[in-house]
Design an enzyme around this catalytic site. Structure first.
Site, PDB file in Angstrom:
ATOM      1  N   GLY A   1      20.812  47.113  57.056  1.00  0.00           N
ATOM      2  CA  GLY A   1      19.770  46.631  57.956  1.00  0.00           C
ATOM      3  C   GLY A   1      20.304  45.696  59.029  1.00  0.00           C
ATOM      4  O   GLY A   1      19.837  45.711  60.176  1.00  0.00           O
ATOM      5  N   THR A   2      21.285  44.891  58.672  1.00  0.00           N
ATOM      6  CA  THR A   2      21.818  43.920  59.630  1.00  0.00           C
ATOM      7  C   THR A   2      22.436  44.644  60.828  1.00  0.00           C
ATOM      8  O   THR A   2      22.113  44.345  61.986  1.00  0.00           O
ATOM      9  CB  THR A   2      22.872  43.019  58.938  1.00  0.00           C
ATOM     10  OG1 THR A   2      22.210  42.339  57.866  1.00  0.00           O
ATOM     11  CG2 THR A   2      23.471  42.016  59.893  1.00  0.00           C
TER      12      THR A   2
ATOM     13  N   SER B   1      17.540  50.152  55.333  1.00  0.00           N
ATOM     14  CA  SER B   1      18.600  49.719  54.426  1.00  0.00           C
ATOM     15  C   SER B   1      18.464  50.472  53.112  1.00  0.00           C
ATOM     16  O   SER B   1      17.348  50.790  52.688  1.00  0.00           O
ATOM     17  CB  SER B   1      18.469  48.214  54.201  1.00  0.00           C
ATOM     18  OG  SER B   1      19.517  47.760  53.403  1.00  0.00           O
TER      19      SER B   1
ATOM     20  N   HIS C   1      19.909  49.462  50.029  1.00  0.00           N
ATOM     21  CA  HIS C   1      19.918  48.688  48.773  1.00  0.00           C
ATOM     22  C   HIS C   1      18.572  48.064  48.430  1.00  0.00           C
ATOM     23  O   HIS C   1      18.413  47.484  47.360  1.00  0.00           O
ATOM     24  CB  HIS C   1      21.023  47.622  48.787  1.00  0.00           C
ATOM     25  CG  HIS C   1      20.790  46.459  49.703  1.00  0.00           C
ATOM     26  ND1 HIS C   1      20.433  45.223  49.226  1.00  0.00           N
ATOM     27  CD2 HIS C   1      20.876  46.333  51.042  1.00  0.00           C
ATOM     28  CE1 HIS C   1      20.325  44.377  50.255  1.00  0.00           C
ATOM     29  NE2 HIS C   1      20.599  45.039  51.361  1.00  0.00           N
TER      30      HIS C   1
ATOM     31  N   THR D   1      35.039  56.413  59.522  1.00  0.00           N
ATOM     32  CA  THR D   1      35.013  57.509  58.545  1.00  0.00           C
ATOM     33  C   THR D   1      33.778  57.390  57.655  1.00  0.00           C
ATOM     34  O   THR D   1      33.508  56.322  57.095  1.00  0.00           O
ATOM     35  CB  THR D   1      36.289  57.480  57.677  1.00  0.00           C
ATOM     36  OG1 THR D   1      37.406  57.570  58.555  1.00  0.00           O
ATOM     37  CG2 THR D   1      36.313  58.615  56.671  1.00  0.00           C
TER      38      THR D   1
ATOM     39  N   CYS E   1      18.553  36.833  51.656  1.00  0.00           N
ATOM     40  CA  CYS E   1      19.471  37.042  52.777  1.00  0.00           C
ATOM     41  C   CYS E   1      19.474  35.832  53.694  1.00  0.00           C
ATOM     42  O   CYS E   1      20.367  35.659  54.497  1.00  0.00           O
ATOM     43  CB  CYS E   1      19.054  38.259  53.591  1.00  0.00           C
ATOM     44  SG  CYS E   1      18.933  39.721  52.603  1.00  0.00           S
TER      45      CYS E   1
HETATM   46  C1  LIG Z   1      13.466  42.591  56.765  1.00  0.00           C
HETATM   47  C2  LIG Z   1      14.958  42.677  56.581  1.00  0.00           C
HETATM   48  N1  LIG Z   1      15.721  43.050  57.609  1.00  0.00           N
HETATM   49  C3  LIG Z   1      17.059  43.154  57.496  1.00  0.00           C
HETATM   50  C4  LIG Z   1      17.703  42.848  56.320  1.00  0.00           C
HETATM   51  C5  LIG Z   1      19.186  42.987  56.231  1.00  0.00           C
HETATM   52  O1  LIG Z   1      19.504  44.187  55.575  1.00  0.00           O
HETATM   53  P1  LIG Z   1      20.957  44.428  54.925  1.00  0.00           P
HETATM   54  O2  LIG Z   1      21.052  43.512  53.759  1.00  0.00           O
HETATM   55  O3  LIG Z   1      20.965  45.869  54.539  1.00  0.00           O
HETATM   56  O4  LIG Z   1      21.948  44.132  55.986  1.00  0.00           O
HETATM   57  C6  LIG Z   1      16.944  42.417  55.217  1.00  0.00           C
HETATM   58  C7  LIG Z   1      17.600  41.984  53.962  1.00  0.00           C
HETATM   59  O5  LIG Z   1      17.068  41.138  53.270  1.00  0.00           O
HETATM   60  C8  LIG Z   1      15.539  42.346  55.350  1.00  0.00           C
HETATM   61  O6  LIG Z   1      14.768  41.987  54.329  1.00  0.00           O
END
Ligand SMILES: Cc1ncc(COP(=O)(O)O)c(C=O)c1O
Length: 384
Positions: A70-71, A200, A202, A238, A326
């Site tokens: 997600g990041t 994401s 996970h 890759t 996070c």
């Molecule tokens: C709303 C939201 N966006 C982005 C992220 C970041 O995702 P990732 O951990 O896959 O980088 C999170 C992770 O907690 C999230 O809850």
């Protein structure tokens, strides 16, 4: 056995996805770009798996790239402002966003001379659409919208918001953080007038370090990562075929069970809420139950410290969080809580209980009994 109630932070890998991950690791470890048979076989698995992820959001595979999560998806979506010409140098965002949105905006402000403006939000965690629209001007290049907030779970009406923005100016790019809704709520990217949306793996019992980004117009896309030209030159590196295969399997399961999981989670959520209301006085539920994802309960308990409660609960193998894991690197109150205006005597007692596919309704009584017991002890300690 742990009672793990921190599924908005991350989830346990699904058993079928884990078995599949190992199977693919053992047999299809070749580089999918290689021209030999092993490479071609790995490529077939890769393509099949991408389709499964795309099906979950009704996207075509050329509108989808695999990212590291997600990041990266949020960074890459927001980065698209750099492809706009002329004076389009303003991003409109809000305090409801995850740090992977807010801190990337801060980076662009400091290093790329992008101007950041925050639109308003309401006390229940919804977007103040009128305020957002009033802040759109000739400089606005991109707007970010959080689909489901990771701390309180408010579900925004993306279609209504994006249509209103595009009606004012259809050249404005819209990036949506779809991480907490992906695989849990129905998403059809064709019905949303948006440009990019991040996902994401996970958060839905898939492997970690992996995710996706929906891209409406891949022909106009500005990559963030350059290299060997993989993924149609949109995101080089890759491909991790085993993890992508496992992610594809996870998406397939999420799609198959979405409705069943949703209804089951709604029931679990209600049981927790009812028991918490019955057993603990001076408790408030943050957000707005009607528009909140059943996968998240966020509540504040008067005159306690959530950090202390969390450590008490872990002695009984119960795991909840005091906010988004996070963002727990940031000391102080999260920007989401700022927007909710939780009063001072409650805000430090804020916890998030978040559910996944292994959460059980039968655990609710035991968990609430423990929370209630420890709340009494903490209040005694704090008030004495
Ligand atoms: C709303 C939201 N966006 C982005 C992220 C970041 O995702 P990732 O951990 O896959 O980088 C999170 C992770 O907690 C999230 O809850």
């Amino acid at each position: 056995m742990a009672i793990y109630l921190d599924n908005a932070a991350t989830t346990a890998l699904d058993k079928e996805s884990k078995d599949y991950l190992i199977e693919i690791y053992n047999e299809y470890y070749a580089n999918p770009s290689a021209l030999h048979k092993m490479g071609l076989d790995a490529e077939k698995i890769y393509k099949k798996s991408i389709l499964k992820a795309c099906n979950l959001i009704k996207a075509k595979s050329h509108n989808f790239i695999i990212t590291s999560g997600g990041t990266e998806g949020n960074n890459t979506g927001i980065w698209q402002i750099k492809k706009l010409k002329g004076n389009k140098k303003k991003i409109l965002t809000s305090k409801l966003e995850h740090p992977s949105v807010l801190n990337y905006c801060n980076f662009l402000k400091d290093k790329e001379k992008i101007y950041i403006e925050y639109y308003g939000t309401n006390d229940d965690g919804s977007i103040d659409l009128e305020d957002l629209l009033s802040k759109i001007d000739k400089y606005t290049g991109l707007v970010t919208i959080p689909y489901v907030n990771s701390e309180i779970g408010f579900v925004q009406d993306i279609r209504k918001i994006s249509e209103s923005i595009k009606r004012l100016n259809d050249s404005i790019l819209i990036h949506v953080d779809g991480v907490q809704g992906f695989g849990k709520l129905n998403i059809d990217v064709n019905e949303l007038d948006i440009d990019t949306m991040s996902f994401s793996s996970h958060k839905i019992h898939g492997p970690k370090g992996l995710g996706g980004l929906y891209i409406k117009e891949p022909g106009k896309f500005l990559p963030l990562i350059y290299g060997g030209g993989q993924q149609n030159n949109l995101r080089s590196g890759t491909e991790d075929v085993p993890s992508i295969a496992s992610f594809g399997k996870t998406c397939e399961l999420a799609q198959r069970d979405m409705e069943k999981n949703y209804l089951r989670t709604k029931k679990i959520n209600k049981r927790y809420r009812d028991l918490l209301k019955e057993n603990i006085h001076d408790i408030i539920f943050n957000g707005n139950e009607r528009n909140t994802s059943p996968y998240i309960i966020n509540l504040s308990i008067k005159d306690i410290k959530s950090e202390v409660l969390i450590h008490f609960l872990e002695m009984d193998h119960i795991y909840v969080s005091s906010g988004s894991a996070c963002s727990s690197n940031y000391k102080g109150i999260s920007t989401t809580y700022d927007t909710l205006k939780i009063s001072n005597d409650y805000v430090e007692g804020t916890i998030r209980i978040s559910f996944g596919r292994y959460s059980k309704e039968e655990d609710a009584e035991f968990v609430v009994e423990k929370i209630s017991k420890y709340v009494k002890e903490i209040r005694k300690m704090i008030r004495s």
